[in-house]
Design a protein around this motif. Sequence first.
Motif, PDB file in Angstrom:
ATOM      1  N   PHE A 263       9.940   1.964  -5.713  1.00 44.36           N
ATOM      2  CA  PHE A 263       8.260   1.717  -5.519  1.00 44.36           C
ATOM      3  C   PHE A 263       8.280   0.298  -4.755  1.00 44.36           C
ATOM      4  CE2 PHE A 263       8.684   4.597  -9.136  1.00 44.36           C
ATOM      5  CZ  PHE A 263       8.210   5.598  -8.843  1.00 44.36           C
ATOM      6  N   ILE A 264       7.324   0.238  -3.741  1.00 43.63           N
ATOM      7  CA  ILE A 264       7.226  -0.812  -3.121  1.00 43.63           C
ATOM      8  C   ILE A 264       5.795  -1.145  -3.343  1.00 43.63           C
ATOM      9  CG2 ILE A 264       7.337  -2.021  -0.829  1.00 43.63           C
ATOM     10  CD1 ILE A 264       9.845  -0.055  -0.203  1.00 43.63           C
ATOM     11  N   TYR A 265       5.345  -2.466  -3.510  1.00 48.18           N
ATOM     12  CA  TYR A 265       3.829  -2.849  -3.371  1.00 48.18           C
ATOM     13  C   TYR A 265       3.829  -4.075  -2.988  1.00 48.18           C
ATOM     14  CZ  TYR A 265       4.348   0.012  -7.735  1.00 48.18           C
ATOM     15  OH  TYR A 265       4.730   1.201  -8.485  1.00 48.18           O
ATOM     16  N   LEU A 266       2.540  -4.358  -2.134  1.00 50.94           N
ATOM     17  CA  LEU A 266       2.267  -5.712  -1.444  1.00 50.94           C
ATOM     18  C   LEU A 266       0.862  -5.915  -2.142  1.00 50.94           C
ATOM     19  CD1 LEU A 266       2.707  -7.683   0.643  1.00 50.94           C
ATOM     20  CD2 LEU A 266       1.353  -6.321   2.025  1.00 50.94           C
ATOM     21  N   ILE A 267       0.815  -6.990  -2.811  1.00 55.55           N
ATOM     22  CA  ILE A 267      -0.293  -7.530  -3.421  1.00 55.55           C
ATOM     23  C   ILE A 267      -0.305  -9.155  -2.845  1.00 55.55           C
ATOM     24  CG2 ILE A 267      -0.802  -8.570  -5.583  1.00 55.55           C
ATOM     25  CD1 ILE A 267       0.997  -6.762  -7.130  1.00 55.55           C
TER      26      ILE A 267
ATOM     27  N   MET B 235      -2.258   1.524   8.907  1.00 57.10           N
ATOM     28  CA  MET B 235      -1.642   0.207   8.136  1.00 57.10           C
ATOM     29  C   MET B 235      -1.422  -1.170   9.141  1.00 57.10           C
ATOM     30  SD  MET B 235       1.918   0.274   6.153  1.00 57.10           S
ATOM     31  CE  MET B 235       3.036  -0.456   7.370  1.00 57.10           C
ATOM     32  N   LYS B 236      -1.842  -2.351   8.499  1.00 57.91           N
ATOM     33  CA  LYS B 236      -1.669  -3.547   9.010  1.00 57.91           C
ATOM     34  C   LYS B 236      -0.201  -3.885   8.880  1.00 57.91           C
ATOM     35  CE  LYS B 236      -6.221  -5.621   8.190  1.00 57.91           C
ATOM     36  NZ  LYS B 236      -6.680  -6.667   7.400  1.00 57.91           N
ATOM     37  N   ASN B 237       0.245  -4.732   9.897  1.00 59.29           N
ATOM     38  CA  ASN B 237       1.615  -5.364   9.676  1.00 59.29           C
ATOM     39  C   ASN B 237       1.206  -6.439   8.959  1.00 59.29           C
ATOM     40  OD1 ASN B 237       2.871  -3.254  10.915  1.00 59.29           O
ATOM     41  ND2 ASN B 237       2.367  -4.036  13.144  1.00 59.29           N
ATOM     42  N   TYR B 238       2.057  -6.948   8.087  1.00 59.46           N
ATOM     43  CA  TYR B 238       2.038  -8.195   7.380  1.00 59.46           C
ATOM     44  C   TYR B 238       3.597  -8.881   7.602  1.00 59.46           C
ATOM     45  CZ  TYR B 238      -1.702  -5.976   4.935  1.00 59.46           C
ATOM     46  OH  TYR B 238      -2.906  -5.467   4.699  1.00 59.46           O
TER      47      TYR B 238
ATOM     48  N   LEU C 134      -2.574  -4.211  -1.699  1.00 54.10           N
ATOM     49  CA  LEU C 134      -2.799  -3.780  -0.324  1.00 54.10           C
ATOM     50  C   LEU C 134      -2.035  -2.506   0.143  1.00 54.10           C
ATOM     51  CD1 LEU C 134      -2.467  -7.382   1.311  1.00 54.10           C
ATOM     52  CD2 LEU C 134      -4.563  -6.087   0.872  1.00 54.10           C
ATOM     53  N   PHE C 135      -0.744  -2.406  -0.500  1.00 47.84           N
ATOM     54  CA  PHE C 135       0.142  -1.173   0.136  1.00 47.84           C
ATOM     55  C   PHE C 135       0.894  -0.890  -1.203  1.00 47.84           C
ATOM     56  CE2 PHE C 135       4.301  -0.447   1.599  1.00 47.84           C
ATOM     57  CZ  PHE C 135       4.007   0.488   2.557  1.00 47.84           C
ATOM     58  N   VAL C 136       1.021   0.453  -1.157  1.00 45.55           N
ATOM     59  CA  VAL C 136       1.917   1.186  -2.283  1.00 45.55           C
ATOM     60  C   VAL C 136       2.812   2.211  -1.409  1.00 45.55           C
ATOM     61  CG1 VAL C 136       2.027   2.635  -4.644  1.00 45.55           C
ATOM     62  CG2 VAL C 136       0.376   0.762  -4.029  1.00 45.55           C
ATOM     63  N   LYS C 137       4.099   2.259  -1.859  1.00 43.62           N
ATOM     64  CA  LYS C 137       4.804   3.356  -1.168  1.00 43.62           C
ATOM     65  C   LYS C 137       6.201   3.274  -2.109  1.00 43.62           C
ATOM     66  CE  LYS C 137       7.321   4.356   3.226  1.00 43.62           C
ATOM     67  NZ  LYS C 137       7.670   3.966   4.316  1.00 43.62           N
ATOM     68  N   LYS C 138       6.656   4.961  -1.891  1.00 48.92           N
ATOM     69  CA  LYS C 138       7.631   5.216  -2.750  1.00 48.92           C
ATOM     70  C   LYS C 138       8.900   5.388  -1.685  1.00 48.92           C
ATOM     71  CE  LYS C 138       9.680   8.108  -6.425  1.00 48.92           C
ATOM     72  NZ  LYS C 138      10.057   9.501  -6.553  1.00 48.92           N
ATOM     73  N   LYS C 139       9.841   4.814  -1.862  1.00 43.01           N
ATOM     74  CA  LYS C 139      11.073   4.835  -1.023  1.00 43.01           C
ATOM     75  C   LYS C 139      12.090   5.250  -1.864  1.00 43.01           C
ATOM     76  CE  LYS C 139      12.847   2.830   3.068  1.00 43.01           C
ATOM     77  NZ  LYS C 139      12.792   1.840   3.877  1.00 43.01           N
ATOM     78  N   LYS C 140      12.683   6.375  -1.595  1.00 44.49           N
ATOM     79  CA  LYS C 140      13.798   6.916  -2.522  1.00 44.49           C
ATOM     80  C   LYS C 140      13.549   6.857  -3.855  1.00 44.49           C
ATOM     81  CE  LYS C 140      17.224   6.673   1.393  1.00 44.49           C
ATOM     82  NZ  LYS C 140      18.460   6.119   1.515  1.00 44.49           N
TER      83      LYS C 140
END
Length: 79
Positions: free
Chosen positions: A73-77, A1-4, A64-70
């Motif tokens: 939902f976190i998305y990076l577009i 995964m890249k750092n943004y 670019l990124f999808v994550k479920k945290k607790k």
Amino acid sequence: MKNYLIKKKDILNIIGSRCPDSIINIRNKIKKMKKLDLVLIISDDKTTKYEIPKFCVFMKHKLLFVKKKKKNFIYLIQK
């Protein structure tokens, strides 16, 4: 995964918002952005895991990124 590098102004918190309002908020935010800009979206709506990828394909944005945290939902577009 890249750092943004994400600035505070690039974060869209739509916790508590439900479709279609969540997609409308995302669309309005992205409309104001320049090409290749990033937005980090935080949502608690389960339907966004289907709606945001479809939205990105339809609007030709890059998810670019999808994550479920607790419960969120976190998305990076990228526009």
